[in-house]
Design an enzyme around this catalytic site. Structure first.
Site, mmCIF file in Angstrom:
data_model
loop_
_atom_site.group_PDB
_atom_site.id
_atom_site.type_symbol
_atom_site.label_atom_id
_atom_site.label_comp_id
_atom_site.label_asym_id
_atom_site.label_seq_id
_atom_site.Cartn_x
_atom_site.Cartn_y
_atom_site.Cartn_z
ATOM 1 N N LEU A 195 30.893 45.329 28.648
ATOM 2 C CA LEU A 195 31.202 45.476 30.081
ATOM 3 C C LEU A 195 30.135 44.783 30.922
ATOM 4 C CD1 LEU A 195 31.802 49.327 29.976
ATOM 5 C CD2 LEU A 195 33.596 47.624 30.356
ATOM 6 N N HIS A 196 30.556 44.069 31.925
ATOM 7 C CA HIS A 196 29.555 43.445 32.805
ATOM 8 C C HIS A 196 30.072 43.105 34.195
ATOM 9 C CE1 HIS A 196 31.673 39.934 31.157
ATOM 10 N NE2 HIS A 196 31.410 39.383 32.329
#
Ligand code: UD1
Length: 357
Positions: A195-196
């Site tokens: 996730l980013h």
């Protein structure tokens, strides 16, 4: 001489496949690194793993707000192009480096190629959407990865003779390196998490909800969660590390070989990355995307991708489904199978070498 420009993590997989094809077709090229990403695990690790040639120039821009980062790339890349006069600027993906390089080339009347042309989320709040639209409208060679992306370009009035539906070099790279990937040394079944996106990790409530959902998954399977620098920074800034007490999170992103090994053997992948949605559909691995829009609708229509909201119950139920039920399998039509056959970069190289004759 073609300048193959990149600077952020998702660029390097595509550059690796394209540079192999350029070498096969004896196309002269140099890599220009903008420096948009700079940590070892976001940058050098890929040059080592893919044995990429050393960049001819490193523009060293680093992280900054969008305007400043784009401006710095443009200023430094323009100077290089004015001095060295490349015959073509080849851009990949949709990051700030992509658009900045294309804008410079366009003002200097240098032909531009764009790999991943036509991808659209139809959400102009995403910086990548702006980068894609601008780059496509000034490019001379547009290389979409899917029929839908080609349609988007037609719908925007881009001349059809500039558009070449070739498939996805990122998938070329995946298939090239995938074979010898053994199962990681983990006793339990696991879900891999990456996730980013700012919408998920820069917003405290959203990040907290997602981390709580990951923690709820722990009784069902192990969670392997290598942290992107942005995610690591925000978990610390919001003091949310304590939520992850049962999760095997790692302070650093994985390199490519390790990541594809984990992806190949996972029960499912939870992500907000675009590229991983495409890779998991080719690998037949369930993909739970925490996103409201999808740039590659074919991964939902024919692949293994599902979109979920930032909601604990929805994330937990989507992620546990493949553990206890028959997981969704990809059902690509023949054309999509052909476009994901591992030879997209060679199709690109062939088109470019024929045009340059
Ligand atoms: C870019 C792309 C995005 C892509 C993402 C993949 C744009 C507009 N966006 O986001 O599409 O999905 O890369 O990572 O170009 N940081 C480090 N070390 C690094 C790089 C970044 O610590 O090597 C930190 C920065 O300080 C910053 C954050 O991570 O806080 C930015 O990270 P990221 O989201 O990757 O970079 P963008 O360039 O914004």
């Amino acid at each position: 001489m073609i300048y193959l420009v990149g600077g952020a993590r998702p660029n390097f997989m595509k550059i690796a496949a394209i540079s192999r094809a350029f070498e096969k077709y004896e196309i002269e090229y140099e890599i220009i690194h903008t420096g948009q990403h700079y940590d070892y695990n976001m940058d050098k690790t890929f040059f080592e793993e893919f044995k990429l040639k050393k960049p001819l120039a490193h523009l060293g821009v680093g992280s900054a707000n969008h305007g400043k980062q784009t401006g710095m790339i443009m200023e430094r890349f323009e100077e290089l192009c004015m001095k060295m006069k490349p015959e073509m600027v080849f851009t990949v993906g949709d990051v700030n480096s992509t658009m900045a390089a294309a804008l410079v080339a366009s003002k200097l009347h240098i032909p531009i190629a764009h790999q991943e042309a036509g991808m659209r989320s139809f959400d102009k709040k995403m910086p990548e959407e702006i980068n894609r639209i601008v780059t496509d409208h000034i490019s001379d060679f547009l290389f979409p990865i899917s029929p839908q992306d080609r349609r988007n370009l037609y719908n925007e009035g881009i001349a059809q003779d500039k558009i070449f539906l070739v498939g996805d070099p990122m998938i070329d790279n995946l298939l090239y390196y995938l074979e010898d990937t053994e199962s990681p040394d983990i006793v339990r079944n696991y879900i891999l998490v990456e996730l980013h996106r700012p919408a998920n990790v820069d917003n405290k409530e959203n990040l907290k909800t997602i981390l709580e959902a990951l923690n709820e998954l722990v009784p069902h399977c192990e969670i392997v969660f290598p942290l992107h620098p942005r995610t690591f920074k925000m978990i610390n800034e919001f003091d949310l590390g304590k939520i992850l007490f049962d999760v095997d999170y790692r302070r650093e992103p994985m390199g490519y070989f390790e990541f594809i090994r984990y992806m190949k053997h996972a029960e499912a992948i939870i992500t907000d990355s675009d590229g991983i949605q495409q890779e998991t559909s080719v690998l037949n691995k369930p993909c739970i995307s925490i996103r409201d829009t999808c740039n590659s609708q074919y991964t939902i229509d024919y692949g293994t991708n599902v979109l979920v909201d930032v909601d604990i119950n929805k994330i937990v139920s989507a992620a546990t489904y493949p553990i206890y039920n028959e997981p969704l399998k990809s059902n690509f039509p023949e054309q999509l199978k052909m476009l994901n056959d591992g030879n997209a970069s060679e199709r690109i190289a062939k088109i470019i070498s024929e045009r340059n004759k």
